[in-house]
Scaffold this motif. Structure first.
Motif, mmCIF file in Angstrom:
data_model
loop_
_atom_site.group_PDB
_atom_site.id
_atom_site.type_symbol
_atom_site.label_atom_id
_atom_site.label_comp_id
_atom_site.label_asym_id
_atom_site.label_seq_id
_atom_site.Cartn_x
_atom_site.Cartn_y
_atom_site.Cartn_z
ATOM 1 N N ALA A 78 0.816 -1.212 0.000
ATOM 2 C CA ALA A 78 0.000 0.000 0.000
ATOM 3 C C ALA A 78 0.853 1.266 0.000
ATOM 4 O O ALA A 78 0.426 2.320 -0.481
ATOM 5 N N VAL A 79 2.068 1.162 0.522
ATOM 6 C CA VAL A 79 2.927 2.339 0.638
ATOM 7 C C VAL A 79 3.941 2.409 -0.485
ATOM 8 O O VAL A 79 4.232 3.473 -1.018
ATOM 9 N N ARG A 80 4.500 1.265 -0.860
ATOM 10 C CA ARG A 80 5.613 1.254 -1.810
ATOM 11 C C ARG A 80 5.268 0.499 -3.081
ATOM 12 O O ARG A 80 4.527 -0.460 -3.057
ATOM 13 N N ASP A 81 5.811 0.963 -4.159
ATOM 14 C CA ASP A 81 5.898 0.195 -5.400
ATOM 15 C C ASP A 81 7.282 0.502 -5.918
ATOM 16 O O ASP A 81 7.496 1.495 -6.591
ATOM 17 N N LEU A 82 8.225 -0.355 -5.556
ATOM 18 C CA LEU A 82 9.635 -0.056 -5.739
ATOM 19 C C LEU A 82 10.336 -1.266 -6.333
ATOM 20 O O LEU A 82 10.057 -2.400 -5.967
ATOM 21 N N ALA A 83 11.248 -1.019 -7.264
ATOM 22 C CA ALA A 83 12.065 -2.083 -7.842
ATOM 23 C C ALA A 83 13.513 -1.623 -7.856
ATOM 24 O O ALA A 83 13.799 -0.435 -8.027
ATOM 25 N N VAL A 84 14.427 -2.571 -7.652
ATOM 26 C CA VAL A 84 15.851 -2.289 -7.754
ATOM 27 C C VAL A 84 16.426 -3.265 -8.775
ATOM 28 O O VAL A 84 16.301 -4.481 -8.625
ATOM 29 N N LEU A 85 17.046 -2.719 -9.821
ATOM 30 C CA LEU A 85 17.563 -3.517 -10.934
ATOM 31 C C LEU A 85 19.079 -3.544 -10.894
ATOM 32 O O LEU A 85 19.722 -2.496 -10.735
ATOM 33 N N TRP A 86 19.664 -4.727 -11.068
ATOM 34 C CA TRP A 86 21.115 -4.862 -11.184
ATOM 35 C C TRP A 86 21.527 -4.438 -12.580
ATOM 36 O O TRP A 86 21.068 -5.004 -13.572
ATOM 37 N N LEU A 87 22.407 -3.428 -12.678
ATOM 38 C CA LEU A 87 22.904 -2.989 -13.979
ATOM 39 C C LEU A 87 24.370 -3.342 -14.179
ATOM 40 O O LEU A 87 24.854 -3.361 -15.310
ATOM 41 N N GLY A 88 25.087 -3.583 -13.111
ATOM 42 C CA GLY A 88 26.508 -3.911 -13.191
ATOM 43 C C GLY A 88 27.009 -4.284 -11.811
ATOM 44 O O GLY A 88 26.273 -4.184 -10.827
ATOM 45 N N PRO A 89 28.263 -4.710 -11.702
ATOM 46 C CA PRO A 89 28.792 -5.166 -10.416
ATOM 47 C C PRO A 89 28.705 -4.121 -9.306
ATOM 48 O O PRO A 89 28.614 -4.477 -8.134
ATOM 49 N N ASP A 90 28.705 -2.827 -9.675
ATOM 50 C CA ASP A 90 28.604 -1.779 -8.655
ATOM 51 C C ASP A 90 27.558 -0.734 -9.024
ATOM 52 O O ASP A 90 27.625 0.416 -8.627
ATOM 53 N N GLU A 91 26.553 -1.150 -9.799
ATOM 54 C CA GLU A 91 25.549 -0.191 -10.292
ATOM 55 C C GLU A 91 24.156 -0.795 -10.255
ATOM 56 O O GLU A 91 23.936 -1.940 -10.654
ATOM 57 N N TRP A 92 23.190 0.019 -9.774
ATOM 58 C CA TRP A 92 21.788 -0.399 -9.691
ATOM 59 C C TRP A 92 20.897 0.740 -10.173
ATOM 60 O O TRP A 92 21.279 1.909 -10.115
ATOM 61 N N LEU A 93 19.708 0.379 -10.633
ATOM 62 C CA LEU A 93 18.693 1.372 -10.967
ATOM 63 C C LEU A 93 17.526 1.166 -10.021
ATOM 64 O O LEU A 93 16.937 0.079 -9.976
#
Length: 201
Positions: A78-93
């Protein structure tokens, strides 16, 4: 003399294509759903995955930063709609609801503290296309070399790849895909999707 404030209306890169997406969705008889998901918050985060900041950011977001290549994690309530994507060894979106980028950036920066890291708001850089329905994978396979079968690229998978020669970030969802594409290529990708979809309409 009275001051008049000029209010600018924000337009998404594909607002003009909404009717075409809706018509294709209707015509497909439930096989496809095409839509733009405009203005999603997007923050690029770079930091040491083995450092204390990685755990701190995960705690602040309520989601761990994925460490396995080409994976994504998601929280939806109800509060969050969040995603974290791996883009590289030290990078996320980090991808969140529209309008949440400032709050997300504040939380991430506070969690990082004095650790070496970079947080960049890239929300205006891309728009997001939803490609869903039973034929979504078949449609994308016309222009993408990845194996998009649900066993290979289902929910929890993501990849930086090309779709019809355009650079995109592809994200597996419960009933389809997100296609994150640079705004400058959005028209091209939208036209390509609508043209390729005629086989299923």
């Amino acid at each position: 003399m009275a001051e008049t404030a000029t209010r600018t209306t924000r337009h998404s890169p594909l607002a003009h294509a909404a009717d075409r997406f809706a018509a294709a969705t209707r015509t497909s008889g439930g096989d496809l759903r095409l839509a733009e998901l405009p203005f999603l918050a997007q923050l690029d985060v770079r930091l040491d995955p083995k450092g204390p900041a990685a755990d701190a950011v995960g705690m602040a977001l309520g989601l761990p930063l994925p460490l396995e290549p080409d994976t994504a994690v998601r929280a939806r309530d109800a509060v969050r709609d969040l995603a974290v994507l791996w883009l590289g060894p030290d990078e996320w979106l980090v991808v969140g609801r529209p309008g949440t980028q400032q709050d997300l950036e504040t939380r991430i920066r506070a969690a990082i503290g004095d650790e070496a890291a970079a947080v960049t708001d890239v929300s205006a850089q891309r728009t997001t296309l939803l490609v869903a329905g039973p034929r979504a994978g078949d449609l994308l396979a016309h222009g993408c070399s990845l194996d998009l079968h649900p066993r290979a690229f289902g929910p929890g998978r993501c990849a930086q790849t090309t779709l019809a020669r355009a650079q995109v970030v592809l994200v597996g969802r419960e009933r389809g895909f997100w296609v994150l594409v640079r705004s400058s290529f959005a028209d091209y990708v939208a036209d390509w999707l609508l043209d390729a979809a005629t086989e299923y309409l």
